[in-house]
Design a protein around this motif. Structure first.
Motif, PDB file in Angstrom:
ATOM      1  N   ILE B 361       0.866  -1.173   0.000  1.00  0.00           N
ATOM      2  CA  ILE B 361       0.000   0.000   0.000  1.00  0.00           C
ATOM      3  C   ILE B 361       0.906   1.227   0.000  1.00  0.00           C
ATOM      4  CG2 ILE B 361      -1.608   1.347   1.407  1.00  0.00           C
ATOM      5  CD1 ILE B 361      -2.707  -1.336   2.431  1.00  0.00           C
ATOM      6  N   VAL B 362       0.612   2.159  -0.907  1.00  0.00           N
ATOM      7  CA  VAL B 362       1.432   3.368  -0.976  1.00  0.00           C
ATOM      8  C   VAL B 362       0.554   4.563  -0.639  1.00  0.00           C
ATOM      9  CG1 VAL B 362       2.901   4.801  -2.427  1.00  0.00           C
ATOM     10  CG2 VAL B 362       2.848   2.323  -2.765  1.00  0.00           C
ATOM     11  N   ILE B 363       0.990   5.340   0.339  1.00  0.00           N
ATOM     12  CA  ILE B 363       0.228   6.518   0.752  1.00  0.00           C
ATOM     13  C   ILE B 363       1.144   7.726   0.621  1.00  0.00           C
ATOM     14  CG2 ILE B 363      -1.152   7.550   2.593  1.00  0.00           C
ATOM     15  CD1 ILE B 363      -0.658   4.579   3.894  1.00  0.00           C
ATOM     16  N   ARG B 364       0.600   8.781   0.007  1.00  0.00           N
ATOM     17  CA  ARG B 364       1.479   9.933  -0.232  1.00  0.00           C
ATOM     18  C   ARG B 364       0.795  11.211   0.234  1.00  0.00           C
ATOM     19  NH1 ARG B 364       3.485   8.719  -5.449  1.00  0.00           N
ATOM     20  NH2 ARG B 364       5.235   7.674  -4.439  1.00  0.00           N
ATOM     21  N   PHE B 365       1.523  12.001   1.027  1.00  0.00           N
ATOM     22  CA  PHE B 365       1.030  13.306   1.451  1.00  0.00           C
ATOM     23  C   PHE B 365       1.965  14.356   0.869  1.00  0.00           C
ATOM     24  CE2 PHE B 365      -0.236  10.323   4.682  1.00  0.00           C
ATOM     25  CZ  PHE B 365      -1.513  10.717   5.068  1.00  0.00           C
ATOM     26  N   SER B 366       1.388  15.243   0.065  1.00  0.00           N
ATOM     27  CA  SER B 366       2.216  16.257  -0.573  1.00  0.00           C
ATOM     28  C   SER B 366       1.691  17.617  -0.187  1.00  0.00           C
ATOM     29  CB  SER B 366       2.098  16.089  -2.081  1.00  0.00           C
ATOM     30  OG  SER B 366       3.347  15.940  -2.638  1.00  0.00           O
ATOM     31  N   ASP B 367       2.565  18.502   0.303  1.00  0.00           N
ATOM     32  CA  ASP B 367       2.073  19.844   0.617  1.00  0.00           C
ATOM     33  C   ASP B 367       2.845  20.879  -0.186  1.00  0.00           C
ATOM     34  OD1 ASP B 367       4.442  20.826   2.012  1.00  0.00           O
ATOM     35  OD2 ASP B 367       3.899  19.423   3.614  1.00  0.00           O
ATOM     36  N   ASN B 368       2.365  22.116  -0.124  1.00  0.00           N
ATOM     37  CA  ASN B 368       3.050  23.189  -0.854  1.00  0.00           C
ATOM     38  C   ASN B 368       3.664  24.183   0.120  1.00  0.00           C
ATOM     39  OD1 ASN B 368       0.689  24.169   0.148  1.00  0.00           O
ATOM     40  ND2 ASN B 368       0.270  25.505  -1.613  1.00  0.00           N
ATOM     41  N   GLY B 369       4.128  23.662   1.252  1.00  0.00           N
ATOM     42  CA  GLY B 369       4.631  24.549   2.307  1.00  0.00           C
ATOM     43  C   GLY B 369       6.076  24.957   2.106  1.00  0.00           C
ATOM     44  N   ARG B 370       6.709  25.304   3.225  1.00  0.00           N
ATOM     45  CA  ARG B 370       8.069  25.844   3.167  1.00  0.00           C
ATOM     46  C   ARG B 370       9.112  24.808   2.757  1.00  0.00           C
ATOM     47  NH1 ARG B 370       6.304  27.831   7.919  1.00  0.00           N
ATOM     48  NH2 ARG B 370       7.472  26.189   8.980  1.00  0.00           N
ATOM     49  N   GLY B 371       8.758  23.560   2.896  1.00  0.00           N
ATOM     50  CA  GLY B 371       9.724  22.525   2.534  1.00  0.00           C
ATOM     51  C   GLY B 371      10.773  22.315   3.614  1.00  0.00           C
ATOM     52  N   ILE B 372      11.622  21.316   3.386  1.00  0.00           N
ATOM     53  CA  ILE B 372      12.624  20.963   4.393  1.00  0.00           C
ATOM     54  C   ILE B 372      14.006  21.118   3.786  1.00  0.00           C
ATOM     55  CG2 ILE B 372      13.405  19.163   5.964  1.00  0.00           C
ATOM     56  CD1 ILE B 372      10.598  17.857   5.410  1.00  0.00           C
ATOM     57  N   PRO B 373      14.823  22.020   4.321  1.00  0.00           N
ATOM     58  CA  PRO B 373      16.162  22.233   3.756  1.00  0.00           C
ATOM     59  C   PRO B 373      16.978  20.942   3.769  1.00  0.00           C
ATOM     60  CG  PRO B 373      15.686  23.816   5.515  1.00  0.00           C
ATOM     61  CD  PRO B 373      14.552  22.866   5.468  1.00  0.00           C
ATOM     62  N   GLU B 374      17.743  20.757   2.725  1.00  0.00           N
ATOM     63  CA  GLU B 374      18.616  19.591   2.557  1.00  0.00           C
ATOM     64  C   GLU B 374      19.389  19.214   3.826  1.00  0.00           C
ATOM     65  OE1 GLU B 374      20.202  18.376  -0.932  1.00  0.00           O
ATOM     66  OE2 GLU B 374      20.518  16.758   0.518  1.00  0.00           O
ATOM     67  N   GLU B 375      19.952  20.249   4.508  1.00  0.00           N
ATOM     68  CA  GLU B 375      20.835  19.974   5.653  1.00  0.00           C
ATOM     69  C   GLU B 375      20.131  19.212   6.760  1.00  0.00           C
ATOM     70  OE1 GLU B 375      20.313  22.947   3.735  1.00  0.00           O
ATOM     71  OE2 GLU B 375      20.332  24.126   5.589  1.00  0.00           O
TER      72      GLU B 375
END
Ligand SMILES: Nc1nc2c(ncn2[C@@H]2O[C@H](COP(=O)(O)OP(=O)(O)OP(=O)(O)O)[C@@H](O)[C@H]2O)c(=O)[nH]1
Ligand SMILES: Nc1ncnc2c1ncn2[C@@H]1O[C@H](COP(=O)(O)OP(=O)(O)OP(=O)(O)O)[C@@H](O)[C@H]1O
Ligand SMILES: [Mg+2]
Ligand SMILES: [Mg+2]
Lengths: 230, 433
Positions: B361-375
């Motif tokens: 089962i694949v569940i995906r949550f996608s938002d358009n927020g600030r995101g998470i910096p690589e570091e």
């Protein structure tokens, strides 16, 4: 073993205090010198230091005689801890009958301890000693300081190795004799295996260790306490 | 010169090797001292080794009554020989003092010479050995060395792993305690609300029946008013009163009001049941659930947290039943959705999709927020890692999510671009039974 002369009934043993620079090897020997009975041991010989850092080695000799008349001389050495004196460390390590590894408990010293231990393993191999065979005890010194590795962590890391691990503050004078005692016990067992100290010379482990670790006034606690303070 | 060099090469020097007195002191050093003693009044001065063999002698043994002072010679603290000073008995005290002086001098020479020898010897061997050592280092690093290194390294690593495990276990416990607390609260609230809610609904239903009877009666009155026997004045005043009370509107609105009240009560009932369902206080620990339903349930519980203007786009596909502890799984969804809400920029667009593929089962949550910096991307699953203000975030949300999902053999991964949002993808293996 430095020397064994069956005819002259003489045995010379060597124990080495190893460890990173400034971990307190010299201080351990100074303490042993202060705390232990004068009779049966010589004076501490500090061989050329520079700003209190050991360049060659320190030496504290002990003497005892087995019931058979075998004269045993035990020479306790420290090595210089500084990295650049590696060749001297090897020279001192040669023919050792036991090693006390003095680690510095301060958190900031963890990697120095590790490097020094690797260095010990390497040098033992080079001078032809088997780390699996040679008596080895670990002391975590400077327990009186703040910011030190917790004892549980030490026990977890070193416990499985089966080596005795002791906590000490050479500065305050505790744990030092215990370390020496543990090393002496292991060294006895090691030598007894080959030279049958008990069978051939009537010297058992308890006596051997007791003679090496006797205090000036075993019964008088006060004296012991006082001598720790001075 | 040549001789010296050869000697150095052959030295099999061991720090600690035993030395005799005559190795350390030379004739040139001892004899003047012994001679001095004789000059100062002693008849003879002798140094002998431990076997009583005379090493250095000066003067001759006196005849007649004489006195001999014997003192041990120490080397490294061990008596290795003795000093004998003899003289006339009457000079006893003087001879004692003299031998004391003598032995101190000899000890001093022995000590400094020994030190010098040890240091130079150490130094020479050290220099000589370096080259051989270089050759040997490669060859002689034995198996035991690498084994012990490994042991030491592994132990270090193990301690770290254990600590991490412990932290995680502790974290998981906290989360479960939180869930248990929520569950209890929900159970209490649900109970409190369900009772009054029950009589509210049933009363409204009864009320609705009563109202329809009243309406029947009013209709009957209205019809009766049309009877010719009713005086016109009564008919007129009745109509006026009817209009003044706006009974036309009321009678048509009454039903709507009741319908809305019933709907409202129904919604409260649904929320309560979702709350109960969410904390799964009614079920045991494991149940087979439909993940789509559980996500919706979680969204319902979160209604109040979801800011106005939020767009939630669902793309659900039919999923097989999944056996798990539903409360834990809902907690995962809750944590991820809350994070998305907390990371929103202006308005939140949350895309939720589910699907079933290759027994997973694949569940995906996608938002358009600030995101998470690589570091920090690699750290967000760590216990207590949070970028929120002190007191705001516990940093446990994703840790708990990670624990739960991996506990079911699944994976949870994050993709993100700073300022462009984050996507959390969960996969869960479906076991056939
Ligand atoms: N606080 C504290 N200081 C200690 C302790 N043991 C030794 N020291 C201090 O650590 C410093 C170094 O001690 P040494 O005994 O000279 O160290 P070492 O291991 O011989 O050092 P090297 O000869 O350079 O290898 C000195 O200032 C000691 O006083 C201890 O138990 N506690
Ligand atoms: N969707 C997201 N967008 C941007 N950053 C996120 C997102 N999800 C998680 N993060 C980052 O990961 C960190 C850890 O998240 P986590 O849920 O574990 O803790 P938290 O949200 O800070 O605390 P709590 O869950 O207790 O409120 C957050 O502080 C945040 O920086
Ligand atoms: Mg030193
Ligand atoms: Mg969170």
């Amino acid at each position: 073993m430095i020397e064994y002369d069956e005819l002259e009934k003489r045995m010379v043993l060597k124990l080495v205090y190893y460890g990173p620079a400034l971990s307190g090897k010299t201080t351990n020997l100074l303490r042993l010198h202060d705390l232990l009975e004068r009779k049966g041991r010589g004076d501490l010989m500090v061989l050329d230091t520079k700003d209190d850092r050991t360049i060659f080695f320190d030496l504290l000799p002990f003497f005892l005689v087995a019931p058979s008349g075998l004269k045993i001389k035990l020479k306790v050495y420290t090595v210089p801890g500084q990295v650049r004196h590696d060749s001297t460390r090897k020279a001192v390590l040669q023919r050792a009958d036991g090693v006390a590894f003095i680690a510095d408990s301060q958190l900031s010293e963890a990697s120095n301890n590790f490097e020094s231990f690797s260095n010990l393993e390497k040098n033992l191999a080079i001078v032809g000693l088997d780390i699996e065979e040679i008596p080895l005890v670990i002391q975590f010194n400077k327990r009186d300081l703040p910011d030190i590795i917790p004892e549980e962590d030490i026990k977890r890391v070193w416990g499985p190795s089966g080596m005795p691990v002791l906590m000490a503050s050479a500065l305050e004078g505790w744990g030092v004799i215990e370390t020496f005692r543990n090393l002496a016990e292991l060294a006895y067992q090691h030598i007894d295996k080959r030279y049958e100290l008990k069978e051939n010379h009537g010297l058992d482990k308890e006596t051997f260790v007791l003679k090496l670790t006797r205090r000036p006034d075993e019964a008088g606690n006060n004296t012991v306490k006082n001598s720790i303070r001075t | 010169m040549e001789k010296k060099q050869k000697r150095a090469e052959n030295i099999e020097y061991i720090v600690g090797a035993e030395k005799k007195i005559q190795d350390i002191i030379t004739d040139a050093e001892v004899m003047p001292i012994l001679k001095g003693a004789v000059k100062a009044g002693a008849s003879s001065a002798i140094i002998a080794d431990a076997q009583n063999k005379n090493l250095w002698t000066c003067g001759s043994h006196p005849e007649g009554s004489f006195f001999t002072e014997t003192l041990p010679v120490y080397l490294e603290g061990e008596a290795v020989g003795k000093l004998e000073v003899a003289g006339d008995s009457k000079d006893r005290e003087y001879l004692r003092g003299l031998s004391g002086l003598l032995i101190d001098t000899i000890h001093m020479i022995l000590h400094t010479n020994l030190k010098r020898m040890l240091t130079t010897e150490t130094h020479t061997t050290v220099v000589n050995k370096s080259y051989e050592e270089l050759l040997e280092i490669n060859r002689k690093l034995s198996i035991s060395e690498s084994r012990y290194r490994e042991l030491a390294e592994n132990l270090e690593k193990k301690v770290q792993e254990r600590t991490e495990e412990l932290r995680r276990a502790h974290a998981g416990m906290l989360q479960q305690e939180k869930m248990a607390a929520i569950g209890q609260l929900a159970a209490g609230v649900a109970h409190e609300i369900n009772n009054p809610l029950g009589f509210i609904s049933s009363n409204i239903n009864t009320f609705s029946k009563y109202v329809s009877r009243l309406k029947d009666m009013v209709a009957f009155y209205n019809a009766s008013l049309g009877d010719s026997r009713v005086p016109e004045s009564v008919r007129k005043s009745s109509r006026q009163k009817w209009d003044a009370l706006k009974l036309d509107f009321i009678s048509s609105d009454i039903e709507e009001l009741i319908k809305q009240s019933l709907e409202g009560a129904e919604r409260v009932k649904k929320i309560v049941s979702d709350l109960k369902g969410f904390s799964h206080i009614d079920e045991g620990t494991e149940a087979v659930i439909d993940i789509n339903t559980e996500i919706d349930r979680t969204l319902n519980v979160l209604t109040h947290e979801i800011p106005e203007g939020t767009e939630i786009i669902k793309d659900y596909h039919p999923l097989p039943g999944f056996k798990c502890n539903p409360a834990l799984l809902c907690q995962v969804f809750l944590n991820i959705i809350l994070n998305a809400i907390q990371a929103k920029k202006l308005t939140l667009k949350l895309f939720i999709s589910t699907g079933y593929n290759n027994s997973r089962i694949v569940i995906r949550f996608s938002d358009n927020g600030r995101g998470i910096p690589e570091e920090i991307r690699s750290r967000i699953f760590e216990p207590f890692y949070t970028t929120k203000d002190v007191g705001k975030g516990t940093g446990m949300g994703l840790t708990a999510a990670y624990e739960t999902i991996t506990g079911y053999g699944g994976t949870i991964e994050v993709e993100s671009r700073t300022e462009e949002g984050a996507t959390f993808t969960i996969t869960l293996p479906v076991k056939r039974e």
